[in-house]
Design an enzyme around this catalytic site. Structure first.
Site, PDB file in Angstrom:
ATOM      1  N   ALA A 126      46.801  82.632  24.077  1.00  0.00           N
ATOM      2  CA  ALA A 126      47.656  83.018  25.203  1.00  0.00           C
ATOM      3  C   ALA A 126      48.852  83.832  24.745  1.00  0.00           C
ATOM      4  CB  ALA A 126      48.125  81.770  25.961  1.00  0.00           C
ATOM      5  N   GLY A 127      48.683  84.579  23.661  1.00  0.00           N
ATOM      6  CA  GLY A 127      49.729  85.482  23.215  1.00  0.00           C
ATOM      7  C   GLY A 127      49.799  86.708  24.098  1.00  0.00           C
ATOM      8  N   LYS A 132      40.078 102.950  16.009  1.00  0.00           N
ATOM      9  CA  LYS A 132      41.331 102.197  16.143  1.00  0.00           C
ATOM     10  C   LYS A 132      41.884 101.830  14.761  1.00  0.00           C
ATOM     11  CE  LYS A 132      44.526  99.292  17.722  1.00  0.00           C
ATOM     12  NZ  LYS A 132      44.182  97.977  18.262  1.00  0.00           N
TER      13      LYS A 132
END
Length: 363
Positions: free
Chosen positions: A8-9, A228
């Site tokens: 839940a960062g 990325k």
């Protein structure tokens, strides 16, 4: 659809809140976070998401306040500290943890999984599954990337047929316990490990698109990961070592040249493994420079006193360079410096935040 976000960062919160809000509570969204002040605030007051893009969303929908809030007790919203506490099986599980944290939650995955549950991986750098269901050079198939998955715990413990790869481009940050800010970016390209265009990939893509993200299903998720990583490998370490913004390090000639050398070395490794680079190197650099006064996640970790995510972003590429026989002097030198910096962070050495410089009035 039942959606579980593990971690839940900043990025996990961004996904969970936007998916829940866009569906008007039609999708059951469960957030699983580490016990602490952030989780306590979410369970007590809800998970709040703010930022310019969020303000635009709520303005367009007629909401007020410039933020989205997902609260326990509201329709189909829940927060837990462990997977074992989640009461129902989930259709999709977003793994929004750092790679070195995944082994800790593996024992709980079966408790939230049914026969068709999909795991969407959101880790930076080279993932543990890179050589699973692999169509590159045969000599590398089914190799374990030890730097990110020591002893192959994830490789042997998670069924790759359940995995959908995903590349995270958005930037977000935790402002305070229970509050996350969406800084910029909305792209989450995803793809099957075998390159197929599956119904489940389309379904999860649509879930993300409905939530306001760009989530194309790509045929070669590994090349998308390299695109990325190509920048992260250079921008993150230089930013962390120098407390520099993307704009600074990509426009200051010496640091830009170092980034170029590191990216050229990494490009050779990716090509040796069968990846392609669809964006020219200079364009990748210029795109990062255009972000301006934004510090990378590694720099944020340093200034917050947290250990950096070095293994997936740098150690893995050094390992793959050795595997493919690619000489990587610049990457190896910067990696050595980053290891020392991480050691200092582990020992409690602090590096206070350095304010971003003001614009030069003569420019």
């Amino acid at each position: 659809m039942r959606v579980c976000v593990v971690g839940a960062g900043a990025i996990g919160a961004l996904l969970g809140v936007k998916i829940w809000h866009a569906a008007g509570g039609e999708h059951a969204v469960t957030m699983v976070g580490r016990a602490g002040s952030h989780l306590s605030a979410m369970q007590r007051d809800g998970l709040r998401l703010c930022g310019e893009s969020v303000a635009d969303d709520v303005s367009a929908s007629g909401d007020n306040g410039g933020e989205i809030c997902m609260r326990t007790g509201e329709r189909n919203a829940a927060f837990f500290s462990s997977l074992e506490d989640v009461p129902q099986k989930q259709d999709v599980v977003f793994l929004a943890l750092k790679e070195n944290q995944l082994a800790q939650i593996m024992p709980g995955l079966p408790s939230v999984s049914h026969a068709e549950t999909v795991y969407v991986t959101l880790q930076n750098g080279i993932p543990w599954w890179y050589f699973q269901i692999y169509s590159g050079p045969n000599e590398y198939a089914n190799k374990v990337v030890e730097s990110v998955d020591p002893q192959g715990v994830l490789f042997h413990g998670i069924d790759p047929c359940r995995v959908l790869g995903c590349v995270v481009y958005p930037a977000a940050r935790k402002k305070e316990p229970g509050v996350v800010e969406h800084v910029e970016g909305i792209r989450f390209p995803l793809g099957e490990l075998d390159g197929s265009h599956s119904e489940r990939a389309e379904r999860i893509s649509q879930l993300l698109v409905t939530a306001g993200f760009k989530a194309p299903v790509v045929e070669d998720i590994r090349s998308e990961l390299w695109l990325k990583l190509w920048g992260s490998l250079a921008f993150n370490p230089i930013s962390a070592l120098c407390h520099a913004t993307l704009g600074e390090l990509c426009t200051f000639p010496p640091s830009r040249e170092l980034a170029v050398r590191m990216m050229r070395e990494a490009e050779q490794v990716g090509i040796a493994l069968g990846a392609s680079f669809r964006v020219p190197l200079e364009r990748r650099l210029d795109g990062a420079a255009s972000v301006g006064a934004h510090k990378t996640s590694m720099c944020a970790d340093v200034e917050a006193g947290r250990p950096m995510e070095v293994d997936a972003i740098m150690a893995s590429v050094v390992e793959l360079g050795a595997l493919t026989g690619v000489f990587m002097p610049s990457v190896s030198a910067v990696y050595a410096l980053l290891q020392l910096l991480n050691r200092q962070l582990d020992q409690g050495v602090s590096f206070p935040a350095v304010p971003a410089p003001l614009p030069d009035p003569k420019m």
